[in-house]
Design an enzyme around this catalytic site. Structure first.
Site, mmCIF file in Angstrom:
data_model
loop_
_atom_site.group_PDB
_atom_site.id
_atom_site.type_symbol
_atom_site.label_atom_id
_atom_site.label_comp_id
_atom_site.label_asym_id
_atom_site.label_seq_id
_atom_site.Cartn_x
_atom_site.Cartn_y
_atom_site.Cartn_z
ATOM 1 N N HIS A 188 0.850 -1.208 0.000
ATOM 2 C CA HIS A 188 0.000 0.000 0.000
ATOM 3 C C HIS A 188 0.877 1.246 0.000
ATOM 4 O O HIS A 188 0.630 2.203 0.735
ATOM 5 C CB HIS A 188 -0.949 0.004 1.200
ATOM 6 N N TYR A 231 3.520 -5.471 9.784
ATOM 7 C CA TYR A 231 3.448 -4.010 9.679
ATOM 8 C C TYR A 231 4.553 -3.381 10.520
ATOM 9 O O TYR A 231 5.136 -2.369 10.143
ATOM 10 C CB TYR A 231 2.090 -3.467 10.161
HETATM 11 C C1 HEM Z 1 -1.166 -11.619 6.195
HETATM 12 C C2 HEM Z 1 -1.795 -10.712 5.553
HETATM 13 C C3 HEM Z 1 -1.285 -9.314 5.298
HETATM 14 C C4 HEM Z 1 0.005 -8.862 5.179
HETATM 15 C C5 HEM Z 1 1.288 -9.659 5.299
HETATM 16 C C6 HEM Z 1 -0.061 -7.441 4.941
HETATM 17 C C7 HEM Z 1 1.041 -6.607 4.772
HETATM 18 C C8 HEM Z 1 1.017 -5.227 4.771
HETATM 19 C C9 HEM Z 1 2.150 -4.344 4.902
HETATM 20 C C10 HEM Z 1 3.599 -4.781 5.033
HETATM 21 C C11 HEM Z 1 1.701 -3.071 4.904
HETATM 22 C C12 HEM Z 1 2.539 -1.798 5.083
HETATM 23 C C13 HEM Z 1 2.520 -1.420 6.556
HETATM 24 C C14 HEM Z 1 3.314 -0.165 6.929
HETATM 25 O O1 HEM Z 1 4.483 -0.013 6.514
HETATM 26 O O2 HEM Z 1 2.768 0.662 7.701
HETATM 27 C C15 HEM Z 1 0.288 -3.136 4.756
HETATM 28 C C16 HEM Z 1 -0.541 -2.047 4.681
HETATM 29 C C17 HEM Z 1 -1.906 -2.133 4.614
HETATM 30 N N1 HEM Z 1 -2.684 -3.279 4.674
HETATM 31 FE FE1 HEM Z 1 -2.039 -5.143 4.797
HETATM 32 N N2 HEM Z 1 -1.375 -7.055 4.911
HETATM 33 C C18 HEM Z 1 -2.158 -8.176 5.126
HETATM 34 C C19 HEM Z 1 -3.519 -8.236 5.197
HETATM 35 C C20 HEM Z 1 -4.358 -7.164 5.094
HETATM 36 C C21 HEM Z 1 -5.784 -7.193 5.242
HETATM 37 C C22 HEM Z 1 -6.627 -8.421 5.593
HETATM 38 C C23 HEM Z 1 -6.219 -5.909 5.061
HETATM 39 C C24 HEM Z 1 -7.598 -5.348 5.094
HETATM 40 C C25 HEM Z 1 -8.559 -5.710 5.784
HETATM 41 C C26 HEM Z 1 -5.065 -5.083 4.833
HETATM 42 C C27 HEM Z 1 -5.100 -3.729 4.612
HETATM 43 C C28 HEM Z 1 -3.995 -2.903 4.572
HETATM 44 C C29 HEM Z 1 -4.073 -1.474 4.441
HETATM 45 C C30 HEM Z 1 -5.333 -0.637 4.319
HETATM 46 C C31 HEM Z 1 -2.764 -0.993 4.467
HETATM 47 C C32 HEM Z 1 -2.314 0.453 4.324
HETATM 48 C C33 HEM Z 1 -2.300 1.074 5.676
HETATM 49 C C34 HEM Z 1 -1.612 2.417 5.615
HETATM 50 O O3 HEM Z 1 -2.099 3.290 4.892
HETATM 51 O O4 HEM Z 1 -0.597 2.556 6.306
HETATM 52 N N3 HEM Z 1 -3.946 -5.865 4.853
HETATM 53 N N4 HEM Z 1 -0.121 -4.456 4.677
#
Ligand code: HEM
Ligand code: HEM
Ligand code: HEM
Lengths: 178, 353
Positions: free
Chosen positions: B68, B334
């Site tokens: 993201h 995260y």
């Molecule tokens: C095992 C499953 C998942 C992994 C490994 C993953 C991994 C990641 C990572 C590495 C980031 C960046 C975090 C940062 O640097 O702050 C991220 C951001 C994000 N993820 Fe996931 N994610 C997963 C599942 C999900 C699910 C289920 C959702 C939604 C319901 C989701 C929604 C988001 C959103 C909205 C962001 C952006 C948040 C922001 O703006 O900082 N993710 N994810």
């Protein structure tokens, strides 16, 4: 030489030996796992770490107010110095490590919740520069503490099994003689 | 005089060796226990592996989120309803306005990714509910998540890794992955039937994972939530291009605040609360928990959202996670992504250090 540490020091020593070693394992486990245990380990790491900080300060106060048994006089001077230095380092790390953990969370902009409704205020302002310093510092200080504890354990066993000089007994239960 | 002494020592030496061995063994024991805790003795999946794989797929962009990566900062407030207060003691539901920092984004590790090709849209929120009552969340616009378990998401990321030469994904690998994972069917069906809207403002954002609300009497309820846009749906036009979402949203917010209704969906006994690939039946009761109002937006590289980790496990007292295995994994991953990007950010702030 069969003198003992104050009973409160001895009680705290063994309780904290278990708690500190557990904290090292909890910390290492929670940052290296994506399993469900990550959540409850993180939930345990913070309050237990803060408890260690509190107990370490209490222990230091008792330590300064009581008489210590002292090391065997026939121990080589260098070993005596090493023992004293290592104890000072152990105390320092038991106090510094939780403070660095707390400061890491503050610098990262994370709330530090101990349990339920209990949140501690940040130690310092949110700061990328400080987070980038403190996060690795917490890790390397923890690794240093681990090595120190292993050496400390080996030294305690050396006293008990090789020198047989009563140093281990001084930290074990029993009534002070004399 | 020397002879008997030496013999005595030789006999003692053997037992001394034994004792030294004992010391070595007793010292090695806790060392091994620590190594086991740290995962050094096994090949269990680590948060670092996840983030490494995300970097493989999206490239390594210093200072940006590893997933993201493309997005913009938004802010405003949350105004809860009285109904929400009846379901949870969380401070964010106390009457009044609670300030909000947020971030709208599209998935993928590329901060210059194409808006019109994004498989879904996302919203991260931080709601200030007072001490011990901060609520962070990260929501997606899909109806369900693609897989149920972290290890399967890791396998999907591996299957999605672009070919180093062509820069394209391997269709065969992906097909094989989906064939092995029938639980992905609901996500793929949503994807094939869904026409994206023409704006972040009229997109819906879903928690997907389940949580537990606790009320005054201590009663616990499993639920999921969605932010439902009050702006009318318009389909995304074919010629919107790769870079329209941020500018569009800033234009809309400059004209008037953008609003979403926070809708809770309550689980019934037996609903799959630990499986984000399975939606609950549409007839489950819903509760209007309040209104999210976004009245400011700006670029992410200067905004407040840049240095926030929208960790879904930072929850107020009165809300706790379900046993959905994705939640713990997300929190761990995260955190590692946050540490990497904040470290890079610090270097960029002090280029001469
Ligand atoms: C095992 C499953 C998942 C992994 C490994 C993953 C991994 C990641 C990572 C590495 C980031 C960046 C975090 C940062 O640097 O702050 C991220 C951001 C994000 N993820 Fe996931 N994610 C997963 C599942 C999900 C699910 C289920 C959702 C939604 C319901 C989701 C929604 C988001 C959103 C909205 C962001 C952006 C948040 C922001 O703006 O900082 N993710 N994810
Ligand atoms: C589990 C194995 C351990 C054993 C067998 C052990 C044994 C001992 C013994 C025999 C002493 C007395 C030394 C003297 O006479 O000065 C001592 C002192 C001490 N130990 Fe340990 N210990 C262990 C673990 C730990 C741990 C994990 C910590 C802290 C992180 C620790 C911290 C200390 C400190 C700070 C002292 C100095 C006490 C003082 O001067 O107040 N020990 N230990
Ligand atoms: C005796 C006390 C403590 C010990 C021995 C300890 C040990 C550890 C260890 C070994 C790690 C893993 C480091 C790594 O491999 O990167 C860790 C991580 C961490 N600890 Fe501690 N810790 C202590 C106290 C605390 C306290 C009191 C706090 C906060 C209030 C804290 C917060 C953290 C944080 C935030 C992390 C990193 C988590 C992440 O990056 O996801 N620690 N700790």
């Amino acid at each position: 030489m069969t003198d003992h540490f104050h009973w409160l020091i001895r009680t705290l020593h063994w309780l904290m030996a278990i708690a500190v070693f557990a904290m090292l394992c909890i910390g290492a486990a929670m940052v290296s796992s994506v399993a469900g245990s990550h959540s409850w380990l993180t939930g345990l790491h913070r309050p237990l770490g803060m408890l260690i900080l509190l107990l370490a300060l209490l222990r230091l106060a008792v330590r300064l107010m009581t008489r210590q048994p002292g090391l065997p006089p026939d121990m080589p001077r260098l070993q005596q110095r090493a023992a004293q230095a290592s104890h000072i380092l152990l105390y320092s790390l038991m106090i510094v490590l939780p403070l660095v953990g707390w400061a890491t969370l503050s610098a990262g902009g994370y709330p530090l919740i101990l349990a339920g409704e209990v949140q501690l205020p940040p130690l310092l302002e949110k700061s990328n520069t400080l987070y980038a310093l403190l996060r690795p510092a917490h890790r390397w200080l923890a690794y240093a503490l681990l090595l120190l504890i292993l050496a400390h354990l080996a030294a305690a066993l050396f006293h008990a099994l090789i020198r047989q000089d009563g140093v281990l007994q001084s930290m074990l239960p029993g009534r002070a003689k004399k | 005089m020397k002879h008997p002494h030496t013999r005595h020592n030789a006999a003692g030496l053997r037992s001394r060796t034994g004792r030294f061995t004992l010391i070595a063994l007793l010292t090695a024991l806790p060392a091994l226990l620590f190594a086991w805790s740290a995962g050094w003795l096994s090949s269990r999946l680590s948060p670092q592996q996840f983030v490494d794989q995300l970097e493989q797929n999206g490239g390594r962009h210093a200072g940006f989120r590893r997933n993201h990566a493309k997005g913009l900062c938004v802010s405003g407030y949350f105004e809860p309803s009285a109904d929400a207060r009846r379901l949870s003691t969380a401070g964010v539901f106390a009457a009044g306005r609670h300030s909000v920092n947020g971030r709208l984004s599209i998935p993928g590790g590329n901060p210059y990714g194409a808006d019109d090709k994004a498989p879904l849209r996302s919203l991260g929120l931080q709601i200030d509910g007072g001490s011990a009552h901060e609520w962070r969340m990260a929501l997606n616009s899909s109806a369900v998540f693609v897989v149920a378990r972290p290890e399967d998401f890791y396998a999907l990321l591996q299957a999605q890794q672009p070919d180093p030469v062509s820069g394209r994904r391997d269709k065969e690998k992906l097909r094989a992955f989906f064939n092995r994972h029938p639980e992905t069917a609901a996500f793929r069906q949503w994807q094939s039937q869904h026409t994206p809207s023409d704006s972040f403002a009229n997109s819906r954002y879903n928690s997907l994972n389940s949580f537990v609300f606790t009320d005054n009497a201590g009663t616990e309820r499993y639920l999921r939530w969605s932010l439902i846009p009050q702006q009318a749906y318009q389909p995304q036009a074919a010629d919107n291009g790769a870079d329209f979402l941020a500018a569009d949203f800033r234009r809309r917010v400059a004209q008037q605040p953008q609003r979403w209704t926070l809708q809770l969906q309550l689980a019934a006994d037996g609903d799959p609360v630990n499986d984000a690939t399975r939606a609950w039946p549409a007839e489950r009761p819903t509760v209007n928990a309040g209104t999210l109002v976004i009245n400011a937006a700006g670029p992410q590289q200067q905004g407040a959202c840049r240095d926030i980790n929208f960790d879904p496990l930072i929850l107020p007292a009165g809300i706790r996670p379900s046993g959905d295995p994705l939640l713990a994994a997300r929190s761990a991953v995260y955190s590692d992504s946050f540490t990497r990007r904040i470290t890079e950010q610090a270097t960029q702030e002090h280029p001469h250090d």
